[in-house]
Design a protein around this motif. Sequence first.
Motif, short mmCIF file in Angstrom:
data_model
loop_
_atom_site.label_atom_id
_atom_site.label_comp_id
_atom_site.label_asym_id
_atom_site.label_seq_id
_atom_site.Cartn_x
_atom_site.Cartn_y
_atom_site.Cartn_z
N GLU A 167 0.85 -1.18 0.00
CA GLU A 167 0.00 0.00 0.00
C GLU A 167 0.88 1.23 0.00
O GLU A 167 2.05 1.17 0.38
N GLY A 168 0.34 2.33 -0.45
CA GLY A 168 1.13 3.55 -0.50
C GLY A 168 0.29 4.75 -0.89
O GLY A 168 -0.94 4.67 -0.97
N TYR A 169 0.99 5.84 -1.16
CA TYR A 169 0.33 7.08 -1.55
C TYR A 169 0.92 7.54 -2.86
O TYR A 169 2.13 7.56 -3.04
N HIS A 170 0.06 7.89 -3.80
CA HIS A 170 0.50 8.39 -5.10
C HIS A 170 0.17 9.88 -5.16
O HIS A 170 -1.00 10.26 -5.27
N SER B 152 -3.95 9.84 -4.35
CA SER B 152 -4.74 8.70 -3.91
C SER B 152 -3.92 7.76 -3.03
O SER B 152 -2.70 7.65 -3.17
N HIS B 153 -4.62 7.12 -2.14
CA HIS B 153 -4.07 6.08 -1.27
C HIS B 153 -4.44 4.77 -1.95
O HIS B 153 -5.61 4.51 -2.21
N TYR B 154 -3.44 3.95 -2.25
CA TYR B 154 -3.73 2.71 -2.95
C TYR B 154 -3.31 1.50 -2.13
O TYR B 154 -2.47 1.59 -1.25
N LYS B 155 -3.94 0.36 -2.44
CA LYS B 155 -3.62 -0.91 -1.81
C LYS B 155 -3.65 -1.98 -2.89
O LYS B 155 -4.45 -1.90 -3.82
N VAL B 156 -2.78 -2.97 -2.74
CA VAL B 156 -2.74 -4.10 -3.67
C VAL B 156 -2.97 -5.37 -2.87
O VAL B 156 -2.27 -5.63 -1.89
N TYR B 157 -3.96 -6.14 -3.28
CA TYR B 157 -4.32 -7.38 -2.61
C TYR B 157 -4.05 -8.57 -3.54
O TYR B 157 -4.11 -8.44 -4.76
N PHE C 109 -15.16 -9.45 -4.26
CA PHE C 109 -14.04 -8.83 -3.55
C PHE C 109 -14.22 -7.33 -3.31
O PHE C 109 -13.99 -6.84 -2.20
N LEU C 110 -14.61 -6.60 -4.32
CA LEU C 110 -14.63 -5.13 -4.23
C LEU C 110 -15.55 -4.59 -3.13
O LEU C 110 -15.19 -3.61 -2.47
N PRO C 111 -16.71 -5.19 -2.87
CA PRO C 111 -17.53 -4.68 -1.76
C PRO C 111 -16.81 -4.76 -0.41
O PRO C 111 -17.06 -3.96 0.49
N SER C 112 -15.88 -5.70 -0.28
CA SER C 112 -15.19 -5.85 1.01
C SER C 112 -14.11 -4.80 1.23
O SER C 112 -13.61 -4.67 2.34
N VAL C 113 -13.72 -4.07 0.19
CA VAL C 113 -12.68 -3.04 0.35
C VAL C 113 -13.23 -1.63 0.15
O VAL C 113 -12.45 -0.68 0.04
N ALA C 114 -14.56 -1.49 0.08
CA ALA C 114 -15.15 -0.16 -0.05
C ALA C 114 -14.70 0.70 1.12
O ALA C 114 -14.50 0.18 2.22
N PRO C 115 -14.43 1.96 0.95
CA PRO C 115 -14.71 2.85 -0.16
C PRO C 115 -13.61 2.88 -1.24
O PRO C 115 -13.63 3.74 -2.12
N TYR C 116 -12.66 1.97 -1.16
CA TYR C 116 -11.64 1.91 -2.20
C TYR C 116 -12.27 1.45 -3.50
O TYR C 116 -13.18 0.62 -3.49
N ARG C 117 -11.76 1.98 -4.63
CA ARG C 117 -12.32 1.67 -5.93
C ARG C 117 -11.30 0.92 -6.78
O ARG C 117 -10.10 1.15 -6.66
N PHE C 118 -11.78 0.07 -7.62
CA PHE C 118 -10.95 -0.75 -8.49
C PHE C 118 -10.08 0.12 -9.40
O PHE C 118 -10.56 1.08 -9.99
N VAL D 200 -6.58 -1.28 -5.68
CA VAL D 200 -7.71 -0.40 -5.42
C VAL D 200 -7.17 0.91 -4.85
O VAL D 200 -6.06 0.95 -4.31
N SER D 201 -7.92 1.98 -5.02
CA SER D 201 -7.45 3.26 -4.49
C SER D 201 -8.63 4.10 -4.03
O SER D 201 -9.77 3.85 -4.38
N LYS D 202 -8.27 5.10 -3.25
CA LYS D 202 -9.26 6.04 -2.71
C LYS D 202 -8.60 7.41 -2.75
O LYS D 202 -7.45 7.57 -2.35
N GLY D 203 -9.32 8.40 -3.24
CA GLY D 203 -8.80 9.75 -3.29
C GLY D 203 -8.48 10.28 -1.91
O GLY D 203 -9.26 10.12 -0.98
N LYS D 204 -7.28 10.87 -1.79
CA LYS D 204 -6.88 11.44 -0.50
C LYS D 204 -5.79 12.46 -0.78
O LYS D 204 -4.78 12.13 -1.37
N TYR D 205 -6.01 13.69 -0.37
CA TYR D 205 -5.01 14.71 -0.60
C TYR D 205 -4.15 14.89 0.64
O TYR D 205 -4.65 15.13 1.72
#
Length: 149
Positions: A72-75, A80-85, A107-116, A132-137
């Motif tokens: 996981e990390g930040y881009h 965005s904050h991303y994670k790889v499963y 799978f994707l419902p289990s990692v909400a609010p992260y998006r594919f 998956v990632s989620k917007g985060k400034y």
Amino acid sequence: MENQREWMQLREQLQEKDKKIETLIIENHWLKKDLAALKSELESEKKRLREAVGAWRRKAQGGGGQRKCLREGYHAYHRSHYKVYVVTDIPKDLDIEEVCVVLNETFLPSVAPYRFVRCDYSTKYKGWLVEVSKGKYIDIYEPPTSAMG
């Protein structure tokens, strides 16, 4: 004549007071909005600090939470904050459209609010790597202000 002049003065004073009251009502409205925003920001900061203190405490006790994701990390560019499963319960020879359908349903419902974002098959991990990632400034270029100095 004197009464009429007094009446006009009283009327002007009343109009001035009405204007002041109207101004105070508007200011009160904006102050209530500011207060609500500050309360929300305070709650968010309390949650963030509680999570951070817990993580540091677990680390100090020699533990540390097990990460469920591979990485996981930040881009900063994408903000965005991303994670790889690693998802191992989908066959590797399944058509990519079917893989995406299965991911979307299971799978994707289990990692909400992260998006594919993407998926790849990994022979090393013998499963699908799903990002998956989620917007985060985070203003990473500006040093944060702290109470320490």
